[in-house]
Design an enzyme around this catalytic site. Structure first.
Site, PDB file in Angstrom:
ATOM      1  N   ASP A   1       1.332   9.362   1.132  1.00  0.00           N
ATOM      2  CA  ASP A   1       1.798   8.268   0.220  1.00  0.00           C
ATOM      3  C   ASP A   1       0.994   8.515  -0.973  1.00  0.00           C
ATOM      4  O   ASP A   1       1.517   8.324  -2.092  1.00  0.00           O
ATOM      5  CB  ASP A   1       1.380   6.963   0.647  1.00  0.00           C
TER       6      ASP A   1
ATOM      7  N   ASN B   1       0.695   8.719   7.748  1.00  0.00           N
ATOM      8  CA  ASN B   1       2.053   8.341   7.651  1.00  0.00           C
ATOM      9  C   ASN B   1       2.938   9.614   7.996  1.00  0.00           C
ATOM     10  O   ASN B   1       4.064   9.617   8.072  1.00  0.00           O
ATOM     11  CB  ASN B   1       2.404   8.047   6.338  1.00  0.00           C
TER      12      ASN B   1
ATOM     13  N   LEU C   1      14.813   4.735   4.982  1.00  0.00           N
ATOM     14  CA  LEU C   1      15.546   5.504   4.150  1.00  0.00           C
ATOM     15  C   LEU C   1      15.196   7.102   4.495  1.00  0.00           C
ATOM     16  O   LEU C   1      15.844   7.788   4.051  1.00  0.00           O
ATOM     17  CB  LEU C   1      15.323   5.198   2.955  1.00  0.00           C
TER      18      LEU C   1
ATOM     19  N   LYS D   1       0.531   2.771  11.392  1.00  0.00           N
ATOM     20  CA  LYS D   1       0.052   3.609  10.299  1.00  0.00           C
ATOM     21  C   LYS D   1      -1.539   4.065  10.589  1.00  0.00           C
ATOM     22  O   LYS D   1      -2.156   4.828  10.590  1.00  0.00           O
ATOM     23  CB  LYS D   1      -0.024   3.295   8.880  1.00  0.00           C
TER      24      LYS D   1
HETATM   25  P1  NAP Z   1      -0.572  -4.564   3.469  1.00  0.00           P
HETATM   26  O1  NAP Z   1      -1.606  -3.750   3.928  1.00  0.00           O
HETATM   27  O2  NAP Z   1      -0.231  -5.642   4.422  1.00  0.00           O
HETATM   28  O3  NAP Z   1      -1.259  -5.234   2.001  1.00  0.00           O
HETATM   29  C1  NAP Z   1      -0.441  -6.349   1.322  1.00  0.00           C
HETATM   30  C2  NAP Z   1      -1.273  -6.659   0.034  1.00  0.00           C
HETATM   31  O4  NAP Z   1      -0.512  -7.616  -0.808  1.00  0.00           O
HETATM   32  C3  NAP Z   1      -2.534  -7.346   0.262  1.00  0.00           C
HETATM   33  O5  NAP Z   1      -3.615  -6.741  -0.870  1.00  0.00           O
HETATM   34  C4  NAP Z   1      -2.521  -8.948   0.053  1.00  0.00           C
HETATM   35  O6  NAP Z   1      -3.306  -9.548  -0.226  1.00  0.00           O
HETATM   36  C5  NAP Z   1      -1.440  -8.926  -0.810  1.00  0.00           C
HETATM   37  N1  NAP Z   1      -0.410  -9.987  -0.949  1.00  0.00           N
HETATM   38  C6  NAP Z   1       0.743 -10.218   0.003  1.00  0.00           C
HETATM   39  N2  NAP Z   1       1.027 -11.327  -0.626  1.00  0.00           N
HETATM   40  C7  NAP Z   1       0.477 -11.988  -1.686  1.00  0.00           C
HETATM   41  C8  NAP Z   1       0.656 -13.146  -2.374  1.00  0.00           C
HETATM   42  N3  NAP Z   1       1.431 -13.945  -1.956  1.00  0.00           N
HETATM   43  N4  NAP Z   1      -0.279 -13.074  -3.423  1.00  0.00           N
HETATM   44  C9  NAP Z   1      -1.106 -12.370  -3.563  1.00  0.00           C
HETATM   45  N5  NAP Z   1      -1.291 -11.057  -2.977  1.00  0.00           N
HETATM   46  C10 NAP Z   1      -0.536 -10.985  -1.827  1.00  0.00           C
HETATM   47  O7  NAP Z   1       0.748  -3.821   3.052  1.00  0.00           O
HETATM   48  P2  NAP Z   1       0.819  -2.331   2.235  1.00  0.00           P
HETATM   49  O8  NAP Z   1       1.197  -1.535   3.322  1.00  0.00           O
HETATM   50  O9  NAP Z   1      -0.302  -2.255   1.275  1.00  0.00           O
HETATM   51  O10 NAP Z   1       2.251  -2.627   1.467  1.00  0.00           O
HETATM   52  C11 NAP Z   1       2.352  -3.451   0.129  1.00  0.00           C
HETATM   53  C12 NAP Z   1       3.544  -2.870  -0.656  1.00  0.00           C
HETATM   54  O11 NAP Z   1       3.427  -1.520  -1.143  1.00  0.00           O
HETATM   55  C13 NAP Z   1       4.705  -3.196   0.110  1.00  0.00           C
HETATM   56  O12 NAP Z   1       5.686  -4.001  -0.853  1.00  0.00           O
HETATM   57  C14 NAP Z   1       5.141  -1.899   0.413  1.00  0.00           C
HETATM   58  O13 NAP Z   1       6.592  -1.771   0.803  1.00  0.00           O
HETATM   59  C15 NAP Z   1       4.870  -1.061  -0.676  1.00  0.00           C
HETATM   60  N6  NAP Z   1       4.948   0.199  -0.379  1.00  0.00           N
HETATM   61  C16 NAP Z   1       5.613   1.309  -1.018  1.00  0.00           C
HETATM   62  C17 NAP Z   1       5.548   2.363  -0.631  1.00  0.00           C
HETATM   63  C18 NAP Z   1       6.571   3.530  -1.375  1.00  0.00           C
HETATM   64  O14 NAP Z   1       6.560   4.631  -0.886  1.00  0.00           O
HETATM   65  N7  NAP Z   1       6.998   3.041  -2.413  1.00  0.00           N
HETATM   66  C19 NAP Z   1       4.592   3.121   0.180  1.00  0.00           C
HETATM   67  C20 NAP Z   1       3.792   2.248   0.951  1.00  0.00           C
HETATM   68  C21 NAP Z   1       3.900   0.621   0.496  1.00  0.00           C
HETATM   69  P3  NAP Z   1      -4.537 -10.102   0.838  1.00  0.00           P
HETATM   70  O15 NAP Z   1      -5.398  -9.000   1.273  1.00  0.00           O
HETATM   71  O16 NAP Z   1      -5.089 -11.390   0.105  1.00  0.00           O
HETATM   72  O17 NAP Z   1      -3.758 -10.677   1.940  1.00  0.00           O
END
Ligand code: NAP
Length: 289
Positions: A108, A93, A22, A72
């Site tokens: 972020d 980012n 976006l 990233k």
């Molecule tokens: P990431 O580095 O892959 O981390 C994912 C996290 O989610 C880890 O802590 C993982 O736990 C946990 N997780 C995933 N599936 C799970 C499940 N079924 N049960 C329990 N824990 C689970 O991803 P990220 O970059 O941090 O992004 C995470 C989220 O933040 C995404 O939805 C992304 O869209 C959002 N986000 C939003 C923004 C924004 O601007 N609003 C910016 C950045 C990210 P484990 O360590 O156990 O695998």
């Protein structure tokens, strides 16, 4: 938007995929509103092509670019300098290219802090914040919350060792904030009762899943809930919290705010407040209509 000319400056985003990003819509809207002769374009870059893409961006003289999944962390080794925000978050980012030098930022975290203030009226300081997740988004959020003066942070993660590792790293960087890690199944006993804010930084909820290990009824009166997910705009966590009368916000404000900070890094100009979020809301409402 300006008519493209030989003087038009180039901004963009690299990632894979970038098709659904976006950022081009909100950045180009802000550039047009500010009357700046820039264009922001998406570049789909696979991990194998990252090296060539960064060299190309440098050679082509772009002004800057955003970096999204999966680059990233990998991008960091190609940069000349890291801002403190990127160094603490362990991820970049936003990149500014100036005088041939590339500097990496992480907007972020500051976007998250702005969104907490704008969307929840929450200002970091005294009290306990419970964070679910220990991935990239959690790391950026914890670093930003520490820099903003948060008193206590409780980290919960499915893979407990990642939460412990993140807590240890952040404690060494920000000793003024008390940071502890708990296994996911202990969340309801882990000071949820004294939390002023609960934040979901995991991807649970993107496909309609519930966070079934959190008992929202344990939160004290006045506590707020933030979910970084913005698609869908309302996750089961937010729906359940709102039904209990808890004030909530989704991650759309964070997405817009991180874009506003990146825009300022590149152009030196603060974009009109709220414009990027309005663009995002319009797109999200169109796609869910
Ligand atoms: P990431 O580095 O892959 O981390 C994912 C996290 O989610 C880890 O802590 C993982 O736990 C946990 N997780 C995933 N599936 C799970 C499940 N079924 N049960 C329990 N824990 C689970 O991803 P990220 O970059 O941090 O992004 C995470 C989220 O933040 C995404 O939805 C992304 O869209 C959002 N986000 C939003 C923004 C924004 O601007 N609003 C910016 C950045 C990210 P484990 O360590 O156990 O695998």
């Amino acid at each position: 938007m300006y008519a493209l000319s030989g003087a038009t400056r180039i901004l963009g985003i690299i990632g894979n995929p970038v098709r659904h990003s976006l950022s081009p819509a909100m950045q180009n809207a802000a550039l047009a509103e500010c009357g700046l002769d820039y264009i922001y374009v998406p570049f789909a870059v696979t991990p194998e092509c990252l090296d060539a893409a960064v060299s190309g961006l440098r050679a082509l003289g772009v002004t800057g670019f955003n970096v999204t999944i999966p680059h990233k962390t990998a991008i960091m080794s190609y940069l000349d300098r890291l801002d403190e925000s990127a160094e603490a978050a362990g991820a970049v980012n936003t990149v500014l290219v100036k005088d041939g030098l590339m500097t990496g930022y992480n907007t972020d975290g500051s976007g998250f802090i702005s969104s907490l203030a704008d969307d929840l009226g929450f200002v970091a300081g005294k009290g306990t914040i419970v964070i679910i997740g220990a991935g990239g988004a959690a790391r950026g959020a914890v670093a930003a919350l520490c820099r903003a003066g948060t008193e206590r942070i409780v980290l919960i993660n499915r893979t407990f060792s990642r939460a412990v590792e993140l807590a240890e790293d952040m404690r060494s960087r920000y000793p003024e904030t008390g940071i502890v890690a708990y296994p996911q199944d202990q969340i309801n006993e882990c000071r949820l009762g004294s939390a002023s804010l609960l934040v979901n930084t995991t991807s649970i909820g993107m496909n309609g899943e519930r966070i079934d290990f959190v008992d929202l009824a344990k939160l004290p009166k006045g506590a707020k809930v933030y979910d970084m997910i913005y698609s869908p705009l309302q996750t089961p966590l937010l729906r359940e919290a709102a039904a209990m009368g808890i004030e909530t916000a989704n991650g759309l404000g964070m997405l817009a705010a991180q874009g506003e900070v990146a825009f300022s890094v590149w152009t030196g100009i603060v974009p009109p407040k709220g414009l990027m979020k309005r663009v995002l809301l319009r797109i999200c409402n169109l796609t869910t209509a």
